[in-house]
Scaffold this active site. Structure first.
Site, PDB file in Angstrom:
ATOM      1  N   HIS A 120       4.162 -14.311   0.549  1.00  0.00           N
ATOM      2  CA  HIS A 120       4.817 -15.824   0.709  1.00  0.00           C
ATOM      3  C   HIS A 120       3.914 -16.701   1.404  1.00  0.00           C
ATOM      4  CE1 HIS A 120       8.686 -15.737  -1.433  1.00  0.00           C
ATOM      5  NE2 HIS A 120       9.085 -14.860  -0.378  1.00  0.00           N
TER       6      HIS A 120
ATOM      7  N   HIS B 200       5.380  -8.466   1.135  1.00  0.00           N
ATOM      8  CA  HIS B 200       6.197  -9.410   0.388  1.00  0.00           C
ATOM      9  C   HIS B 200       5.957 -10.723   1.450  1.00  0.00           C
ATOM     10  CE1 HIS B 200       9.577 -10.939  -2.039  1.00  0.00           C
ATOM     11  NE2 HIS B 200       9.957 -11.582  -0.745  1.00  0.00           N
ATOM     12  N   GLU B 201       6.454 -10.581   2.400  1.00  0.00           N
ATOM     13  CA  GLU B 201       6.589 -11.700   3.142  1.00  0.00           C
ATOM     14  C   GLU B 201       4.880 -12.381   3.198  1.00  0.00           C
ATOM     15  OE1 GLU B 201       9.056 -13.291   3.893  1.00  0.00           O
ATOM     16  OE2 GLU B 201      10.402 -11.397   3.373  1.00  0.00           O
TER      17      GLU B 201
ATOM     18  N   GLU C 109       9.980 -15.735  -5.828  1.00  0.00           N
ATOM     19  CA  GLU C 109      10.271 -14.401  -5.305  1.00  0.00           C
ATOM     20  C   GLU C 109       9.897 -13.409  -5.933  1.00  0.00           C
ATOM     21  OE1 GLU C 109      11.992 -13.259  -2.475  1.00  0.00           O
ATOM     22  OE2 GLU C 109      11.776 -15.452  -1.979  1.00  0.00           O
TER      23      GLU C 109
END
Lengths: 303, 187
Positions: free
Chosen positions: A154, A150-151, A228
């Site tokens: 980003h 997930h990071e 997100e």
């Protein structure tokens, strides 16, 4: 369980929506600048000469809000390869950066019992991933991998840049509207220059100026939540395992945050789940930076 | 006179337009090709690293595992075929074999508490898992890149430019079904 949506389609849809919302934001900004010019000078173009430099200064200021500031606000320290747990974290981040085709980010650890993680950095070549020790203790390898994916997404999606620019635009709009409202309080703006029957237009402009900061803030939050979701689906695509992140989010939801969260509220949008919120399972509010965790889990499970 | 001007300008705009598109596609094709090469290089580096770790592992394990000759031999055999592999697919196949052999070695190691407590062994195990995962992810990235490359040159209008540039679709790396699950076994 809802209908299956291809991860690729989710990613594409999210990207299109972001573009749409960003366009709306830009229009809002231009509108505010024009309204400003109209009220002050009865000339919308003079305002551009003010609005654009203000926006640029804002972007530069928020941009220089650097990695170091974020890391020291979070009281993060570089991961220590001597401890097995943190060495495995470094390994995992190495693996996910290969999956994403990105250069290896620097790895930091935040000493906190809460499960959380964030990424920062202006560009992929120069980025940082930070994970709390709570996450290292409480998450299984598969779940940790989901969080890191997930990071990494980003970073890959340039979300830090998008956040910086949108925050700057929100700030500029707020600033302009404040200047105008103050100038009304002092009884200055545009008085006497209003000669034609444009009073209605002026009133509309004023109402617009008052509402614009609220709208821009809301738009910013919509963008933040969109990104997100995008990072969730992109992360699932990288790890090829949506369940890992879904389980991690479940753990975050059920984890009772202990002690005071560290760091400043400004960096809250960077985290995988807002560290300042007590009850994570609450229903989505239009004022939150992150989408409701249950909805995120539901979407991940529908992939 | 005016008409000539208009026609001229339209032609120039059209030419510029096509030049721009060609430019874009040319760069995109080259860039994806480089990305594919680079992901292969990544896999190659990791495969070498893995092969280098094996002798250390055997050395560490040998003293503890007296009765598991076969398991150790399998690992060594797989390593040798990895060293001799030439084509990408051969490399991947040999690596899968090695992964399987290592898996049974680590399974057997559960019966040797002394070995499990050995710091050196733990480190090697972690690092081998790490290279294994890296290979899995590089392979995934390789296939992702090949997919986006093939999509570019097989869809309109990339199709035209690919023909002009004499480019053909590339092969993805095939992975046997059961080994897809392997990288999840992590430590």
């Amino acid at each position: 369980m809802g209908k299956k949506i291809l991860i690729e389609d989710q990613i594409r849809r999210n990207k299109q929506l972001t573009i749409l919302i960003c366009t709306f934001m830009a229009l809002l900004f231009i509108g505010v600048v024009f309204a400003f010019g109209y009220i002050f000078f009865q000339n919308i173009f003079i305002a551009l000469a003010f609005g654009i430099p203000i926006a640029i200064v804002y972007v530069v200021i928020t941009y220089s809000f650097s990695i170091k500031t974020v890391l020291s606000a979070a009281k993060a320290r570089p991961a220590n390869p001597k401890s097995r747990e943190e060495k495995i974290l470094i390994y995992k981040i190495e693996e996910m950066s290969i999956a994403a085709g990105l250069p290896m980010p620097k790895v930091y650890v935040q000493d906190s019992e809460n499960i959380n993680a964030f990424a920062t950095g202006k560009k992929p070549e120069n980025s940082v991933v930070c994970v709390t020790t709570g996450a290292l203790h409480k998450l299984k390898p598969e779940e940790l991998e989901g969080v890191i994916a997930h990071e990494m997404s980003h970073i890959k999606n340039h979300d830090i840049l998008i956040a910086t620019v949108t925050i700057a635009v929100v700030g500029t709009i707020a600033l302009i509207s404040e200047i105008l409202l103050y100038s009304f309080l002092w009884g200055g703006a545009g008085r006497g220059r209003r000669n034609d029957g444009n009073a209605i237009l002026i009133v509309i402009a004023i109402i617009f100026i008052i509402l614009a900061p609220i709208f821009s803030r809301l738009t910013y939050l919509v963008i933040s939540r969109r990104r997100e979701y995008l990072a969730d689906s992109n992360g699932a695509y990288l790890s090829r395992n949506p369940e890992g992140l879904a389980k991690a989010l479940e753990k975050i939801k059920n984890d009772q945050p202990s002690g005071k969260p560290k760091g400043s509220k400004t960096v809250a949008p960077l985290y995988i789940a807002n560290p300042f919120k007590r009850s994570r399972s609450e229903r989505g509010s239009i004022w939150s930076t992150h989408p409701p965790i249950d909805e995120r889990i539901r979407r991940l499970r529908s992939m | 006179m005016d008409l000539i001007w208009i026609i001229g300008i339209v032609v120039i705009i059209l030419v510029a337009f096509f030049a721009l598109i060609y430019w874009g596609f040319y760069n995109r094709i080259i860039r994806t090709e480089n990305r594919i090469d680079n992901s292969w290089a990544q896999i190659d580096v990791q495969l070498k690293r893995r092969a280098d770790l094996i002798p250390n592992l055997i050395e560490t394990v040998k003293g503890y595992m007296k009765h598991e000759k076969e398991v150790l031999e399998n690992v060594t055999k797989a390593r040798t075929s990895l060293m001799n592999a030439k084509s990408p697919q051969e490399n991947i196949d040999a690596d899968n074999m090695l992964t399987g052999a290592l898996k049974s070695l680590f399974a057997v190691s559960e019966n040797y508490p002394d070995l499990k407590a050995n710091q050196n062994f733990l480190n090697l195990q972690d690092e081998l898992t790490n290279t294994e995962n890296k290979i899995a992810y590089s392979r995934q990235h390789f296939n992702d890149s090949v997919l986006s490359y093939n999509n570019t040159i097989e869809t309109f209008p990339g199709l035209w430019f690919a023909k002009k540039m004499n480019r053909k679709t590339k092969e993805m790396l095939k992975v046997p079904e059961e080994s897809k699950e392997l990288h999840k076994v992590a430590f």
